[in-house]
Design a protein around this motif. Structure first.
Motif, PDB file in Angstrom:
ATOM      1  N   GLU A 121      28.887 -28.266 -22.447  1.00 22.78           N
ATOM      2  CA  GLU A 121      28.779 -28.422 -20.993  1.00 22.78           C
ATOM      3  C   GLU A 121      28.546 -27.097 -20.278  1.00 22.78           C
ATOM      4  O   GLU A 121      28.180 -27.083 -19.113  1.00 22.78           O
ATOM      5  N   ASN A 122      28.767 -25.976 -20.951  1.00 19.50           N
ATOM      6  CA  ASN A 122      28.572 -24.674 -20.334  1.00 19.50           C
ATOM      7  C   ASN A 122      27.115 -24.250 -20.409  1.00 19.50           C
ATOM      8  O   ASN A 122      26.332 -24.791 -21.180  1.00 19.50           O
ATOM      9  N   GLU A 123      26.790 -23.245 -19.632  1.00 22.20           N
ATOM     10  CA  GLU A 123      25.439 -22.709 -19.615  1.00 22.20           C
ATOM     11  C   GLU A 123      25.231 -21.767 -20.788  1.00 22.20           C
ATOM     12  O   GLU A 123      26.196 -21.272 -21.383  1.00 22.20           O
ATOM     13  N   ASP A 124      23.960 -21.497 -21.101  1.00 23.03           N
ATOM     14  CA  ASP A 124      23.659 -20.470 -22.090  1.00 23.03           C
ATOM     15  C   ASP A 124      24.280 -19.156 -21.635  1.00 23.03           C
ATOM     16  O   ASP A 124      24.368 -18.879 -20.439  1.00 23.03           O
ATOM     17  N   GLY A 125      24.699 -18.369 -22.598  1.00 28.26           N
ATOM     18  CA  GLY A 125      25.288 -17.078 -22.296  1.00 28.26           C
ATOM     19  C   GLY A 125      26.779 -17.144 -22.016  1.00 28.26           C
ATOM     20  O   GLY A 125      27.367 -16.196 -21.502  1.00 28.26           O
ATOM     21  N   VAL A 126      27.406 -18.260 -22.392  1.00 27.24           N
ATOM     22  CA  VAL A 126      28.837 -18.422 -22.161  1.00 27.24           C
ATOM     23  C   VAL A 126      29.625 -17.412 -23.001  1.00 27.24           C
ATOM     24  O   VAL A 126      29.234 -17.067 -24.123  1.00 27.24           O
ATOM     25  N   ILE A 127      30.719 -16.930 -22.442  1.00 29.52           N
ATOM     26  CA  ILE A 127      31.670 -16.082 -23.156  1.00 29.52           C
ATOM     27  C   ILE A 127      32.817 -16.985 -23.583  1.00 29.52           C
ATOM     28  O   ILE A 127      33.331 -17.779 -22.781  1.00 29.52           O
ATOM     29  N   LEU A 128      33.220 -16.885 -24.853  1.00 26.68           N
ATOM     30  CA  LEU A 128      34.290 -17.718 -25.395  1.00 26.68           C
ATOM     31  C   LEU A 128      35.511 -16.857 -25.682  1.00 26.68           C
ATOM     32  O   LEU A 128      35.422 -15.862 -26.405  1.00 26.68           O
ATOM     33  N   VAL A 129      36.650 -17.252 -25.110  1.00 29.90           N
ATOM     34  CA  VAL A 129      37.915 -16.559 -25.314  1.00 29.90           C
ATOM     35  C   VAL A 129      38.923 -17.608 -25.750  1.00 29.90           C
ATOM     36  O   VAL A 129      38.952 -18.711 -25.194  1.00 29.90           O
ATOM     37  N   MET A 161      25.071 -14.658  -5.816  1.00 29.58           N
ATOM     38  CA  MET A 161      24.969 -14.186  -7.183  1.00 29.58           C
ATOM     39  C   MET A 161      25.629 -15.189  -8.126  1.00 29.58           C
ATOM     40  O   MET A 161      26.730 -15.670  -7.871  1.00 29.58           O
ATOM     41  N   LYS A 162      24.949 -15.498  -9.199  1.00 29.09           N
ATOM     42  CA  LYS A 162      25.455 -16.452 -10.179  1.00 29.09           C
ATOM     43  C   LYS A 162      26.577 -15.827 -10.996  1.00 29.09           C
ATOM     44  O   LYS A 162      26.470 -14.697 -11.460  1.00 29.09           O
ATOM     45  N   LYS A 163      27.648 -16.575 -11.188  1.00 25.87           N
ATOM     46  CA  LYS A 163      28.792 -16.076 -11.948  1.00 25.87           C
ATOM     47  C   LYS A 163      28.582 -16.290 -13.445  1.00 25.87           C
ATOM     48  O   LYS A 163      27.968 -17.268 -13.861  1.00 25.87           O
ATOM     49  N   GLN A 164      29.121 -15.372 -14.232  1.00 24.58           N
ATOM     50  CA  GLN A 164      29.070 -15.443 -15.696  1.00 24.58           C
ATOM     51  C   GLN A 164      30.045 -16.514 -16.173  1.00 24.58           C
ATOM     52  O   GLN A 164      31.240 -16.443 -15.868  1.00 24.58           O
ATOM     53  N   PRO A 165      29.595 -17.527 -16.947  1.00 24.44           N
ATOM     54  CA  PRO A 165      30.516 -18.550 -17.438  1.00 24.44           C
ATOM     55  C   PRO A 165      31.403 -18.022 -18.571  1.00 24.44           C
ATOM     56  O   PRO A 165      30.943 -17.300 -19.453  1.00 24.44           O
ATOM     57  N   LEU A 166      32.679 -18.383 -18.490  1.00 26.73           N
ATOM     58  CA  LEU A 166      33.653 -17.998 -19.515  1.00 26.73           C
ATOM     59  C   LEU A 166      34.541 -19.208 -19.777  1.00 26.73           C
ATOM     60  O   LEU A 166      35.071 -19.813 -18.843  1.00 26.73           O
ATOM     61  N   LEU A 167      34.679 -19.562 -21.039  1.00 25.06           N
ATOM     62  CA  LEU A 167      35.523 -20.677 -21.463  1.00 25.06           C
ATOM     63  C   LEU A 167      36.732 -20.118 -22.197  1.00 25.06           C
ATOM     64  O   LEU A 167      36.580 -19.348 -23.141  1.00 25.06           O
ATOM     65  N   PHE A 168      37.931 -20.488 -21.742  1.00 27.55           N
ATOM     66  CA  PHE A 168      39.176 -20.042 -22.375  1.00 27.55           C
ATOM     67  C   PHE A 168      39.828 -21.243 -23.038  1.00 27.55           C
ATOM     68  O   PHE A 168      40.108 -22.255 -22.383  1.00 27.55           O
ATOM     69  N   ILE A 169      40.087 -21.126 -24.353  1.00 24.41           N
ATOM     70  CA  ILE A 169      40.748 -22.183 -25.119  1.00 24.41           C
ATOM     71  C   ILE A 169      42.203 -21.773 -25.350  1.00 24.41           C
ATOM     72  O   ILE A 169      42.478 -20.721 -25.925  1.00 24.41           O
ATOM     73  N   GLN A 170      43.099 -22.606 -24.913  1.00 24.92           N
ATOM     74  CA  GLN A 170      44.536 -22.352 -24.981  1.00 24.92           C
ATOM     75  C   GLN A 170      45.073 -22.302 -26.405  1.00 24.92           C
ATOM     76  O   GLN A 170      44.435 -22.760 -27.350  1.00 24.92           O
ATOM     77  N   GLY A 171      46.307 -21.817 -26.519  1.00 23.29           N
ATOM     78  CA  GLY A 171      47.054 -21.882 -27.769  1.00 23.29           C
ATOM     79  C   GLY A 171      47.738 -23.234 -27.897  1.00 23.29           C
ATOM     80  O   GLY A 171      47.701 -24.063 -26.985  1.00 23.29           O
ATOM     81  N   GLU A 174      42.174 -11.839 -13.034  1.00 24.58           N
ATOM     82  CA  GLU A 174      42.473 -10.676 -12.188  1.00 24.58           C
ATOM     83  C   GLU A 174      41.744  -9.425 -12.692  1.00 24.58           C
ATOM     84  O   GLU A 174      41.199  -8.657 -11.904  1.00 24.58           O
ATOM     85  N   SER A 175      41.715  -9.228 -13.996  1.00 29.95           N
ATOM     86  CA  SER A 175      41.081  -8.047 -14.574  1.00 29.95           C
ATOM     87  C   SER A 175      39.558  -8.089 -14.493  1.00 29.95           C
ATOM     88  O   SER A 175      38.921  -7.045 -14.373  1.00 29.95           O
ATOM     89  N   LEU A 176      38.985  -9.280 -14.568  1.00 23.35           N
ATOM     90  CA  LEU A 176      37.530  -9.408 -14.572  1.00 23.35           C
ATOM     91  C   LEU A 176      36.925  -9.446 -13.168  1.00 23.35           C
ATOM     92  O   LEU A 176      35.766  -9.094 -12.983  1.00 23.35           O
ATOM     93  N   GLY A 177      37.677  -9.926 -12.215  1.00 19.39           N
ATOM     94  CA  GLY A 177      37.134 -10.043 -10.869  1.00 19.39           C
ATOM     95  C   GLY A 177      36.370 -11.335 -10.692  1.00 19.39           C
ATOM     96  O   GLY A 177      36.363 -12.210 -11.555  1.00 19.39           O
ATOM     97  N   ASN A 178      35.683 -11.450  -9.561  1.00 19.44           N
ATOM     98  CA  ASN A 178      35.086 -12.741  -9.208  1.00 19.44           C
ATOM     99  C   ASN A 178      33.655 -12.933  -9.695  1.00 19.44           C
ATOM    100  O   ASN A 178      33.009 -13.886  -9.300  1.00 19.44           O
ATOM    101  N   GLN A 179      33.160 -12.061 -10.561  1.00 20.39           N
ATOM    102  CA  GLN A 179      31.804 -12.276 -11.086  1.00 20.39           C
ATOM    103  C   GLN A 179      31.793 -13.239 -12.279  1.00 20.39           C
ATOM    104  O   GLN A 179      30.750 -13.562 -12.818  1.00 20.39           O
ATOM    105  N   TYR A 180      32.985 -13.712 -12.684  1.00 20.27           N
ATOM    106  CA  TYR A 180      33.109 -14.642 -13.812  1.00 20.27           C
ATOM    107  C   TYR A 180      33.632 -15.984 -13.319  1.00 20.27           C
ATOM    108  O   TYR A 180      34.533 -16.045 -12.479  1.00 20.27           O
ATOM    109  N   GLU A 181      33.101 -17.050 -13.883  1.00 23.53           N
ATOM    110  CA  GLU A 181      33.577 -18.401 -13.619  1.00 23.53           C
ATOM    111  C   GLU A 181      34.363 -18.841 -14.844  1.00 23.53           C
ATOM    112  O   GLU A 181      33.775 -19.202 -15.879  1.00 23.53           O
ATOM    113  N   ILE A 182      35.695 -18.771 -14.755  1.00 29.17           N
ATOM    114  CA  ILE A 182      36.552 -19.089 -15.902  1.00 29.17           C
ATOM    115  C   ILE A 182      36.901 -20.568 -15.889  1.00 29.17           C
ATOM    116  O   ILE A 182      37.432 -21.093 -14.910  1.00 29.17           O
TER     117      ILE A 182
END
Length: 184
Positions: A63-71, A1-11, A29-37
């Protein structure tokens, strides 16, 4: 199963990357392994008006795939908001989650490259869920900034957190719950 891409930008700050690792770990930990952080270290180019962050964010988003989550957290959240409102983003974004977002409004020269344009809210992508989180007892970024964003971002969802300080007690369960709600 393909993981959901998530990009986290630091402070920001000298230890921003290290300090925010706890936030990333909580999210993981809260999201589990279905996300690629993806958690890149941001530059600290003192000669650039934005410390080199906008170019780095552009590169990371591209560089991320379409549908990226930005945090993003703190300075990273304000820079991500600036990036999204000023750069032509070619990737489809699934959601934007901003934590303890400052609003730069001073006249100091160092702030010039950090400020949002007056019409920034009109430049944000349509139909992309936008969430802002801020703790009432944030000791580094004034809680009053959340009111500024409430006045300017009608499309956003705001989460006022009673306590947790600037790092939300290193617990991003509330953010993870909102991210997970995108899939429902």
């Amino acid at each position: 199963m393909k993981k959901q891409p998530l990009l986290f930008i630091q402070g920001g700050g000298d230890d921003g990357y290290e300090a925010d690792k706890a936030l990333v770990n909580s999210l993981r930990e809260s999201l589990g392994n279905q996300y690629e952080i993806h958690y890149p270290a941001m530059p600290s180019d003192e000669s650039a008006p934005d410390f080199g962050w906008l170019q780095q964010i552009d590169s990371e988003v591209s560089e991320n795939e379409d549908g990226v989550i930005l945090v993003a957290h703190s300075l990273g959240a304000s820079m991500l908001l600036k990036y999204i409102s000023e750069y032509p983003v070619i990737k489809k974004i699934k959601g934007i989650f901003l934590i303890a977002t400052p609003h730069w409004s001073g006249d100091e020269e160092w702030q010039a490259g950090l400020k949002l344009k007056k019409d920034f809210a009109k430049k944000l992508p349509d139909k992309v869920p936008l969430y802002l989180y801020h703790s009432r007892d944030d000791e580094e970024v004034s809680f009053a900034y959340l009111d500024y964003y409430k006045q300017n971002l009608n499309q956003a969802t705001f989460r006022e957190i009673k306590s947790g300080g600037h790092q939300l007690n290193n617990d991003l369960t509330i953010v993870a719950n909102d991210i997970n709600s995108l899939s429902k």
